[in-house]
Design a protein around this motif. Structure first.
Motif, mmCIF file in Angstrom:
data_model
loop_
_atom_site.group_PDB
_atom_site.id
_atom_site.type_symbol
_atom_site.label_atom_id
_atom_site.label_comp_id
_atom_site.label_asym_id
_atom_site.label_seq_id
_atom_site.Cartn_x
_atom_site.Cartn_y
_atom_site.Cartn_z
ATOM 1 N N ILE A 1 0.827 -1.116 0.030
ATOM 2 C CA ILE A 1 -0.166 -0.116 0.115
ATOM 3 C C ILE A 1 0.868 1.132 -0.185
ATOM 4 O O ILE A 1 0.323 2.207 -0.332
ATOM 5 C CB ILE A 1 -1.033 0.232 1.289
ATOM 6 C CG1 ILE A 1 -0.432 0.039 2.488
ATOM 7 C CG2 ILE A 1 -2.055 -1.061 1.160
ATOM 8 C CD1 ILE A 1 -1.003 0.371 3.699
ATOM 9 N N LEU A 2 2.005 1.009 0.070
ATOM 10 C CA LEU A 2 2.918 2.328 0.463
ATOM 11 C C LEU A 2 4.709 1.808 0.145
ATOM 12 O O LEU A 2 4.801 0.681 0.627
ATOM 13 C CB LEU A 2 3.077 2.980 1.728
ATOM 14 C CG LEU A 2 3.947 4.165 2.111
ATOM 15 C CD1 LEU A 2 3.600 5.450 1.332
ATOM 16 C CD2 LEU A 2 3.801 4.527 3.680
ATOM 17 N N VAL A 3 5.201 2.624 -0.659
ATOM 18 C CA VAL A 3 6.692 2.205 -0.883
ATOM 19 C C VAL A 3 7.295 3.590 -0.435
ATOM 20 O O VAL A 3 7.154 4.414 -0.785
ATOM 21 C CB VAL A 3 7.123 2.176 -2.277
ATOM 22 C CG1 VAL A 3 8.496 1.825 -2.613
ATOM 23 C CG2 VAL A 3 6.224 0.873 -2.925
ATOM 24 N N ILE B 1 6.933 6.726 -4.961
ATOM 25 C CA ILE B 1 7.940 6.704 -3.761
ATOM 26 C C ILE B 1 7.777 8.081 -2.923
ATOM 27 O O ILE B 1 7.806 9.020 -3.238
ATOM 28 C CB ILE B 1 9.503 6.504 -4.115
ATOM 29 C CG1 ILE B 1 9.616 5.302 -5.047
ATOM 30 C CG2 ILE B 1 10.533 6.417 -3.066
ATOM 31 C CD1 ILE B 1 10.993 5.477 -6.055
ATOM 32 N N SER B 2 7.441 7.490 -1.377
ATOM 33 C CA SER B 2 7.363 8.537 -0.428
ATOM 34 C C SER B 2 8.534 8.400 0.468
ATOM 35 O O SER B 2 9.275 7.517 0.795
ATOM 36 C CB SER B 2 5.994 7.991 0.433
ATOM 37 O OG SER B 2 4.999 8.080 -0.511
ATOM 38 N N PRO B 3 8.492 9.564 1.315
ATOM 39 C CA PRO B 3 9.675 9.391 2.194
ATOM 40 C C PRO B 3 9.286 8.701 3.448
ATOM 41 O O PRO B 3 7.954 8.181 3.843
ATOM 42 C CB PRO B 3 9.653 10.937 2.886
ATOM 43 C CG PRO B 3 8.532 11.721 2.417
ATOM 44 C CD PRO B 3 7.897 10.957 1.209
ATOM 45 N N PRO B 4 10.421 8.256 4.321
ATOM 46 C CA PRO B 4 10.010 7.141 5.551
ATOM 47 C C PRO B 4 9.002 7.781 6.227
ATOM 48 O O PRO B 4 8.058 7.234 7.133
ATOM 49 C CB PRO B 4 11.160 6.807 5.917
ATOM 50 C CG PRO B 4 12.127 6.989 4.945
ATOM 51 C CD PRO B 4 11.562 8.182 4.091
ATOM 52 N N THR C 1 4.070 7.504 9.222
ATOM 53 C CA THR C 1 3.022 7.898 10.161
ATOM 54 C C THR C 1 1.733 7.919 9.840
ATOM 55 O O THR C 1 0.426 7.921 10.289
ATOM 56 C CB THR C 1 3.874 8.863 11.016
ATOM 57 O OG1 THR C 1 3.605 9.984 10.113
ATOM 58 C CG2 THR C 1 4.996 8.465 11.710
ATOM 59 N N ASP C 2 1.391 8.503 8.417
ATOM 60 C CA ASP C 2 0.128 8.601 7.955
ATOM 61 C C ASP C 2 -0.774 7.476 7.540
ATOM 62 O O ASP C 2 -1.793 7.503 7.392
ATOM 63 C CB ASP C 2 0.310 9.543 6.649
ATOM 64 C CG ASP C 2 0.813 10.857 6.560
ATOM 65 O OD1 ASP C 2 0.800 11.388 7.731
ATOM 66 O OD2 ASP C 2 1.634 11.349 5.573
ATOM 67 N N PHE C 3 -0.048 6.436 7.663
ATOM 68 C CA PHE C 3 -0.652 5.011 7.392
ATOM 69 C C PHE C 3 -0.786 4.276 8.549
ATOM 70 O O PHE C 3 -1.118 3.272 8.665
ATOM 71 C CB PHE C 3 0.279 4.111 6.179
ATOM 72 C CG PHE C 3 0.029 4.868 4.731
ATOM 73 C CD1 PHE C 3 -0.953 4.248 4.118
ATOM 74 C CD2 PHE C 3 0.810 5.776 4.459
ATOM 75 C CE1 PHE C 3 -1.310 4.672 2.938
ATOM 76 C CE2 PHE C 3 0.428 6.477 3.163
ATOM 77 C CZ PHE C 3 -0.477 5.746 2.327
ATOM 78 N N TYR C 4 -0.747 4.869 9.759
ATOM 79 C CA TYR C 4 -0.628 4.046 11.166
ATOM 80 C C TYR C 4 -2.145 3.396 11.141
ATOM 81 O O TYR C 4 -2.976 4.099 10.897
ATOM 82 C CB TYR C 4 -0.532 5.194 12.328
ATOM 83 C CG TYR C 4 -0.610 4.547 13.663
ATOM 84 C CD1 TYR C 4 0.560 3.712 13.922
ATOM 85 C CD2 TYR C 4 -1.721 4.467 14.342
ATOM 86 C CE1 TYR C 4 0.515 3.158 15.303
ATOM 87 C CE2 TYR C 4 -1.815 3.914 15.733
ATOM 88 C CZ TYR C 4 -0.666 3.117 16.068
ATOM 89 O OH TYR C 4 -0.797 2.475 17.223
ATOM 90 N N GLY C 5 -1.983 2.194 11.366
ATOM 91 C CA GLY C 5 -3.321 1.622 11.697
ATOM 92 C C GLY C 5 -3.725 0.994 10.430
ATOM 93 O O GLY C 5 -4.744 0.212 10.386
ATOM 94 N N LYS C 6 -3.334 1.142 9.074
ATOM 95 C CA LYS C 6 -3.696 0.744 7.945
ATOM 96 C C LYS C 6 -2.730 -0.403 7.062
ATOM 97 O O LYS C 6 -3.051 -0.747 6.239
ATOM 98 C CB LYS C 6 -3.525 1.888 6.916
ATOM 99 C CG LYS C 6 -4.744 3.166 7.430
ATOM 100 C CD LYS C 6 -4.782 4.270 6.465
ATOM 101 C CE LYS C 6 -5.611 5.231 6.993
ATOM 102 N NZ LYS C 6 -5.502 6.595 6.333
ATOM 103 N N PHE C 7 -1.682 -0.626 7.861
ATOM 104 C CA PHE C 7 -0.787 -1.742 7.315
ATOM 105 C C PHE C 7 -0.472 -2.733 8.422
ATOM 106 O O PHE C 7 -0.601 -2.601 9.553
ATOM 107 C CB PHE C 7 0.600 -1.112 6.884
ATOM 108 C CG PHE C 7 1.266 -0.623 7.694
ATOM 109 C CD1 PHE C 7 2.321 -1.052 8.535
ATOM 110 C CD2 PHE C 7 1.222 0.944 7.907
ATOM 111 C CE1 PHE C 7 3.051 -0.520 9.405
ATOM 112 C CE2 PHE C 7 1.962 1.578 8.940
ATOM 113 C CZ PHE C 7 2.982 0.901 9.701
#
Length: 90
Positions: free
Chosen positions: A45-47, A64-67, A71-77
């Motif tokens: 869902i995120l790279v 590609i996103s910064p590490p 935190t924006d995906f907390y609880g979603k992975f």
């Protein structure tokens, strides 16, 4: 068994444990990540990558996103797979 074989045994274990369509954050966009991506495409869902020059570029269909964006995906992975040889830097 050579070093490369050791890595593939680890990835095999990770992929078998994560086979229930978990949502995955993939950390890294190098050779190791490239070899995993065909297996993980449906679950990623995120790279993210540490290399600022890669942020905002598209790799295997993902921007590609910064590490820090994790935190924006907390609880979603369900897990983060670190697919880089420079894992000590993370």
């Amino acid at each position: 068994m050579g070093r490369a074989g050791d890595w593939w045994n680890i990835f095999d274990l990770v992929l078998r444990k994560g086979s229930d369509m978990e949502k995955i954050v993939l950390w890294g966009t190098g050779k190791l990540a490239g070899k995993l991506m065909p297996v993980l495409t449906d679950t990623v869902i995120l790279v993210v990558d540490n290399d600022e020059s890669k942020w905002g570029t598209v790799w295997n269909g993902f921007t590609i996103s910064p590490p820090a964006s994790i935190t924006d995906f907390y609880g979603k992975f369900d897990r983060i797979i670190i697919a880089t040889a420079d894992w000590r830097m993370i």
